[in-house]
Design a protein around this motif. Sequence first.
Motif, short mmCIF file in Angstrom:
data_model
loop_
_atom_site.label_atom_id
_atom_site.label_comp_id
_atom_site.label_asym_id
_atom_site.label_seq_id
_atom_site.Cartn_x
_atom_site.Cartn_y
_atom_site.Cartn_z
N ALA A 1 54.74 67.84 65.39
CA ALA A 1 54.24 69.11 64.86
C ALA A 1 54.61 70.26 65.78
O ALA A 1 55.02 71.34 65.32
N ILE B 1 52.50 64.81 58.48
CA ILE B 1 52.13 66.22 58.49
C ILE B 1 52.20 66.79 57.07
O ILE B 1 51.31 67.55 56.65
N ILE C 1 47.93 73.42 63.32
CA ILE C 1 48.63 72.15 63.18
C ILE C 1 49.68 72.01 64.28
O ILE C 1 49.87 70.92 64.85
#
Length: 836
Positions: A819, A689, A752
């Motif tokens: 995430a 990420i 995200i």
Amino acid sequence: MDYPATAASLDHLPNGLTVILDPDPAAPVISAQVWVETGSLHEGSLLGSGVSHFLEHMVFKGGGRFGADELATSVQAAGGHWNAYTTFDRTVYYIDGPASGLGTFLEVLAAMVFTPALPEEEFEKEKDVIRREIDMGLDDPDDVSGRLMFSTAFTSDPRRHPVIGHRGLFDEISYPGLTGYHRSRYTPDRCCLCLSGDFDAEAVKAQIEALFGGFARGSGAEPVVPQDPVQLGPRRGRATFSVPASKISLAWKIPPLGHPDVPAYDLAAAVLGRGRSARLYRHLREERGLALEISAWSWSQAGRGGLFAISAEAVPEKRDELIAAILAELADFPSTALDDDLAKARRQIAASQFKSLTTASGRATDLASNWHEARDLDFTRRYLAALKATTAADVRRAMARLTEDQMSLSILDPADAPAPATLKRATRVRPEPECVTLPNGATIALLPDPRVPIFTAQVAVRAGLVSEIPENAGLNALFAATLPQGTVRRSAAELAGLLESHGATLGAASGNNALLAQMGGLSPDLSTLLPLLAEVLVEPAFHGDSIEREKASQTASLREAMEDPLSTAFRLARAHLFDGIGYGIHALGTEASLAGLDRFALSAHHSRHFQGSNTVVALAGDFDLVHAREVLAEGIGRLPMGTPWVPPSATVRGDFEIEAFLPKKQAVLALAYPGCSALAPERFALRMIQEWCTDMAGPLFIRIREELGLAYQVGATQFHGHDAGFFGFYLATDPSQVDLAQRELVSEISKIAEDGIPEDAFERVRATVLSSLALGLQSPGSIARLAAIDVLFGLPVTHHREVAAIFQTITPGEVKQAAAKLLGTRPVTARVLPAG
């Protein structure tokens, strides 16, 4: 030891492109670089505008068959790490990555350098981005000080202008001016393509001919680049800035590269200002306490004179006395004994050059630089030979020319300050590391690598920021700064002199979870140097004068950090996220906490943490396993066993907004989320990420910087702690756009959190992460650091070799889940805005 002669080949295509090929199968990585012989010196009628730097930005907007996004995604998918930089006399584009990506890297470099799209619709948008970069430079005291020095030393020479350009001249650049500059300067006869790494030379030649051979040779005269006239008297420049200490530069013109005096100036700079045992550092900082920091450097270019300079920082009250003391040292220099100091300087420079050969990127840069400066791939070797042949008499004669009437003095003062009155051939064989535990509980990790005759020893001790409380904040940073400055047997000067006479380095640093010490040197000196490292670890002196000097320096750094918008934003966000304790403490402390630190505090910290049960030493490089194990066991075995130190539990909280105001031009935003611990399984997903949010092909860069032009800086950062961590987002923007920029950043983070990394981008992100891992395993220093930290956290000594396989198996679903967990809460938000 002689610098090894290169085995690289030098050739030219019919269109004039220079091609340097350096096959080296030691590691499956490649560095591909294109050096364009144009920089801010060559801007002609646009001189001072920064058009060279502007063009460097614009070529990333697509070229050849690639659109802007396709350039980034193609490089990322091939595992490449790319960037560029512009200086006075060159613009360099480079891609480092796995050897398997070479074909892509060559095609991308050919497209962006020789057939860039330069889309007109991106022209004004990118101008706004660079305007933010110009503002950032004007907010940076080191940048401002450097500009002041060059504009003082040079009057006609184009180097008096900043490479990025002056804002007014930059604003006047037109789109036809930019494209015309590219046509006239980016021609193959002005370029060098250099490859170093794991490739087949014959196969690559055909690729290069196909990709680069069709570009036309350039025409037209070179721009007239003025030289400075002979300096007829001293020059002075002064400005004020929001800094806690005066930044001082004393500079003299010296001849161009190739002149026989240039090696003498390089050696003199090392003797005077390279390392803790250097004369200026020892006499004016350590003994007399006039300087907070001081160094010397020498710089020349081919065909164009350079500078010999001394850079220093001092409290304003000692500024004038320091300048007078520097001039007195220079006046005395020719009459002093030099032979021993020159031998040390030669060894220091040789050690530095050897280290550059440990990576493909370093080798490519060395070769291309040699071509650029001398048209001789072995120029580094010849230059080191010239250093070796330079005598004390040569150095005395050269330094006698640096008179006060030829000096350029520049001073950046606080606003309220009064005005002044080398290489063994690599091998494919990779020896297996081993890990042993000594009777006192200390762990030794041995990671042999015979490619280059150097070694690095990395020490990791359980302590770091999490071992502090608000009342002693800054303790670890002060400890690290003071640790290498002498032992009970040797003074700081004696220790530094002994280290630097061997071309060795010794330093210490404090992190979130550990105190670190690192020593590097040449392999033949291992038996001498490792006992010195043990002596520093077991018997540090913590001299009172050293403590006070480092406290003054740390206080100055603290004040400067308090004026830096990005540093301030993260400091405020972390402080709230961790409730002002542990990881929420500012690493430099506070002025009040620093005032209370003394020798007793440092000694107590040493006694508690520097015990065998808390210590790991990792040794990487060229050494004999048995001998190294014996030397380390004898030295590190002197630490007491003690009891393992257990860090306190972290307190984490979120959902808070903070604002601060500084007298700066930019606005900065930081968002802080609770991250994961160093051993949490999701740490690998969070790395993915972070890469996705930082990369030029990622959503933050494309949406916020490229599409909207809202920010020059935007990205993500993180660290892992013992039981908690930190994951942060940041951006720097124009104050008038900060609300819009924040909304867009939060929007992208929400996407995200919901979607993770899109499947069409997932493999590109994985390739970039894997490439970063491979590039980070090239040098002994990076390997030793990774191994020491891993073992300290209870991981195997080979863990750094196993991480790539873990990333190979991670799935989009795992990243999406991580995430959602990471970004599913409201963060701590810190905004730093211009005062007023």
